[in-house]
Design a protein around this motif. Structure first.
Motif, short mmCIF file in Angstrom:
data_model
loop_
_atom_site.label_atom_id
_atom_site.label_comp_id
_atom_site.label_asym_id
_atom_site.label_seq_id
_atom_site.Cartn_x
_atom_site.Cartn_y
_atom_site.Cartn_z
N GLU A 1 0.82 -1.20 0.00
CA GLU A 1 0.00 0.00 0.00
C GLU A 1 0.87 1.27 0.00
OE1 GLU A 1 -2.94 0.48 -0.71
OE2 GLU A 1 -3.36 2.50 0.05
N ARG B 1 2.16 1.70 -3.41
CA ARG B 1 1.07 2.09 -4.32
C ARG B 1 0.81 3.60 -4.19
NH1 ARG B 1 -3.81 3.24 -4.84
NH2 ARG B 1 -4.21 3.18 -2.60
N LEU C 1 2.11 -2.33 -9.40
CA LEU C 1 1.52 -1.30 -8.52
C LEU C 1 1.38 0.03 -9.24
CD1 LEU C 1 3.47 -1.96 -5.19
CD2 LEU C 1 1.03 -2.36 -5.58
#
Ligand SMILES: [Zn+2]
Length: 278
Positions: A237, A240, A275
């Protein structure tokens, strides 16, 4: 986006560049300027500057990034280490310029803050003045902050602003080091805080390169240990978020993730490229 990896030089520079393009499809590559753990050049590489330039052109690798040796400490209070460091920096700058490498990355080193700033500014001035190098940009890399390391973003910003060679200087931002230094790059809040410091103290226009590494050590631990993308504290995350920040879209990203073979780079590049398109 521009992705690349740090390539070992065991098989020589030409092989490193060829593998980076043919095996990994890298657009950018980082290599050590010489044996990173010693002061003397230790590579048995017979490639000429012309050979290397042809290879860079053929494989369309740009930017080429050189990374200085680990022993360099441009802020050292020890005169012997300091003088060796200035000499090594000058040699690296000359090599980078001869190869047409746009960037030379160096760690900032360690020392007492005020004295460290003076020493660094002087070292940079001497290295550029003595060599006459004017194209290669010296990138100062943020540190994880262990011991007396002076590589905080604010400190790097000061060096860049106060140097006579300001236009030849910039920041190489290492995500794992920032995480270990205490920026929680697993969250948008952490990224915002970090970018704010870069904007206010360094300037976004001075951020030329990102070392994209996950961190094996804990947030704020000040321990520098890199990990595969998505498998450390920053996590998928966090990367990302990074890859979707418009401010960073134009910045080349180099992976320095752990590797035993080229397959490790292949796997990490696959993760980060995936990503980037989600
Ligand atoms: Zn790094």
């Amino acid at each position: 986006m521009i992705f690349g990896v740090h390539m070992p030089l065991k098989g020589g520079i030409i092989k490193a560049l060829t593998d980076a393009r043919k095996e990994l499809n890298c657009d950018t590559v980082q290599i050590f300027s010489k044996n990173p753990r010693g002061w003397k050049p230790a590579y048995a590489d017979h490639a000429t500057t012309a050979d290397i330039k042809i290879s860079l052109n053929m494989h369309k690798i740009s930017p080429l990034v050189l990374h200085s040796i680990y022993l360099i400490n441009l802020a050292s209070a020890n005169d012997e280490i300091y003088e060796k460091s200035v000499k090594a920096l000058a040699e690296d700058l000359l090599r980078a310029e001869a190869l047409g490498a746009q960037f030379l990355v160096t760690h900032v080193g360690s020392g007492e803050k005020e004295e460290a700033l003076k020493r660094l500014l002087d070292a940079i001035d001497r290295a550029y003045t003595e060599t006459g190098v004017h194209n290669t940009i010296l990138l100062l890399e943020n540190s994880s902050g262990a011991g007396k390391h002076v590589g905080e973003l604010e400190f790097i910003g000061q060096v860049i602003k106060k140097s006579k060679w300001s236009k030849n200087l910039g920041l190489c931002f290492d995500t794992a080091h920032a995480y270990a230094r205490g920026f929680d790059l697993s969250s948008r809040k952490g990224w915002n805080e970090c970018l704010k410091i870069i904007k206010n103290h360094v300037g976004m226009e001075k951020l030329y390169l990102i070392h994209a590494n996950d961190s094996a050590s804990a947030l704020g631990s000040k321990i520098d240990r890199h990990k595969d993308i998505g498998k450390g504290g920053i996590g998928l995350e966090g990367f990302r978020i990074m890859l979707n920040l418009p401010e960073l879209a134009r910045i080349p990203m180099i992976l320095e993730t752990p590797k035993k073979s080229i397959d490790d780079d292949r796997r990490n590049l696959k993760v980060i490229r995936k990503l980037a398109v989600i």
